[in-house]
Design an enzyme around this catalytic site. Sequence first.
Site, short mmCIF file in Angstrom:
data_model
loop_
_atom_site.label_atom_id
_atom_site.label_comp_id
_atom_site.label_asym_id
_atom_site.label_seq_id
_atom_site.Cartn_x
_atom_site.Cartn_y
_atom_site.Cartn_z
N TYR A 1 1.49 25.97 70.86
CA TYR A 1 0.90 25.98 69.75
C TYR A 1 1.69 25.30 68.84
O TYR A 1 1.31 24.56 67.77
CB TYR A 1 0.93 27.61 69.16
CG TYR A 1 0.46 27.94 67.90
CD1 TYR A 1 -0.75 27.76 67.48
CD2 TYR A 1 1.54 28.32 67.06
CE1 TYR A 1 -1.17 28.10 66.10
CE2 TYR A 1 1.05 28.69 65.74
CZ TYR A 1 -0.26 28.71 65.32
OH TYR A 1 -0.38 28.88 63.96
N LYS B 1 0.87 22.16 66.62
CA LYS B 1 0.82 22.18 65.07
C LYS B 1 1.68 20.95 64.77
O LYS B 1 1.56 20.26 63.42
CB LYS B 1 1.47 23.36 64.49
CG LYS B 1 0.54 24.36 64.54
CD LYS B 1 -0.60 24.35 63.67
CE LYS B 1 -1.97 25.40 63.48
NZ LYS B 1 -2.89 25.06 62.48
N SER C 1 2.94 25.80 61.21
CA SER C 1 3.51 27.00 61.52
C SER C 1 4.94 26.72 61.66
O SER C 1 5.30 25.60 62.19
CB SER C 1 2.81 27.69 62.69
OG SER C 1 3.58 28.67 63.15
#
Lengths: 324, 324
Positions: free
Chosen positions: A146, A150, A122
Amino acid sequence: MNILIIGGAGVVGQKLARALAAQGTLRGKPITKLTLADLNAAPTIEAPFPVEAATCNITDTASVAQVITEETDVIYLLAAVVSAHAEQDFDFGYKVNMFGTLNVLERCRALGTKPVLVFTSSIAVFGGEVPQPYTDHSALNPQISYGAQKAIGELLVNDYARKGFIDGRGFRLPTISVRPGVANRAASSFMSSIFREPLQGQEAICPVDPDFPHFYLSPRQCALNLVKGAEIAAEDLGKNPTMTMPGRVWTIRQMIDAMTAVAGPEPAKLIRWQEQPEIADILAGWRLDIRPEKALRLGLKADDSFEDNIRYFLEEDIAAPAGA
Amino acid sequence: MNILIIGGAGVVGQKLARALAAQGTLRGKPITKLTLADLNAAPTIEAPFPVEAATCNITDTASVAQVITEETDVIYLLAAVVSAHAEQDFDFGYKVNMFGTLNVLERCRALGTKPVLVFTSSIAVFGGEVPQPYTDHSALNPQISYGAQKAIGELLVNDYARKGFIDGRGFRLPTISVRPGVANRAASSFMSSIFREPLQGQEAICPVDPDFPHFYLSPRQCALNLVKGAEIAAEDLGKNPTMTMPGRVWTIRQMIDAMTAVAGPEPAKLIRWQEQPEIADILAGWRLDIRPEKALRLGLKADDSFEDNIRYFLEEDIAAPAGA
């Protein structure tokens, strides 16, 4: 080609399944089977090859072993806990996004079959004081868990690929817009809902100013890029098989103007401008300018205009535009 | 200040312990206790405060909990499986360098005391096609598992710090030269042994050409930088608390010339030039040019000359130079 999509019930997983069905081949060979794996059985699709739904929880190694077998040629790993959710539930985010990814990689390594693994990262890996525009050589400096998870996934995929345990490649997805369906727990969720809801006659909230710049891709082009991403020859990936998937930088204003150009002036009147304190910190770091040069060079593509994104949504995702 | 060094028996750990003893304070407060933790009991040192040795295996959560307590103010995490070793034993490298780091971080989080954690990363995080010189904003693109594990450690430390679980900071150590003691399983081991052994009348092998450029720091300055690194105020670290520790780029030839300037022409004659196929791939990626601007701005320092590195070794690590 025997293909597995982990996260096959999601928006991107479903679009990817349809793109594979339309192409019928992958890496130059006929697709013989497609498995759509997700926490709950995914909707299957019409295709010129057998399509199966399977349940899979990537935090469970036995569950992973059930869907990744010696017959699996290509794995798409799309499953993830999204941004605002992973920020609220620290343990769950690491459990799925880091350990879950590791479970998939370890299963591939144990099999010894070196499947193609397409990992979706991402643009949340970017942030902090790293100067923009972000290029393929910019430091990853995530400012949310997050993004950290990632970025760790990228490092794992790259290392397992370098060691020859997988034929790995990763793509940092732009924010996907217009996403069909309902709002999710991504902090970027409004970047679809301010179009999706008004185009269907409903109000939506925009928590940022009209000049907020960000990096977008339509679900349709994302799916096409994931097909292409599996087809890139390993030797063309160089010494970093993970890269940013093409997208384009638009401001909220440009996107709303595009909606108006396609669907008339009414939808834009349904957007309410209102800050959302619980995601304000995340969004402050997402004024993005990104140059995805490597992926463009390898044949992946961005959308031509946001008008296209609006049209794709109207054509593919709702029977008829709101108010029509 | 109650200080814990995990990896306290190593070269850097021992030098750091002595630097702390010499300063007597850390972060402006008297040091009240120093614990040197390692797999086997570390040699203790003379200091104006109590010094204890403890055994700790960071792959064991109970062992980690024994050495990190509510009283621990500052933790130095130096323990690691080094480069060539981690490349040979994939599982063991991840077990120690990734999961071991995670065990330390989780223990801090569980305590809720927000200790200062100083993590040592490595310049092995750099590599591949990322253009040099490497700056604080260059992509990490490790080409060995050790580098991948250290880059993951950085992401974890940064995320745990951002979430307020630790007061974290990380420093990518240059190659430390001249390391005292014996050769280890780092691919960079020769970068010390070609000085250490000849200065004591013994032969050593150099597996690279004289023009090979790399990034170095003396153990003495590394220890001083680690002291300073714990003292930087959290608010001065910005949105990425991990940075490259200062060092200098020298070629092998420049370093040998420095040895000759300090110790005369005899030691250099004891260097045998011979490729080592088992580490050739790693070394091919280590022709490095690095600019550690952020750490320099925050007050950390490089050595003034490699002559100094040679002199430090002769003064501190052997009673008298070879042949004297």
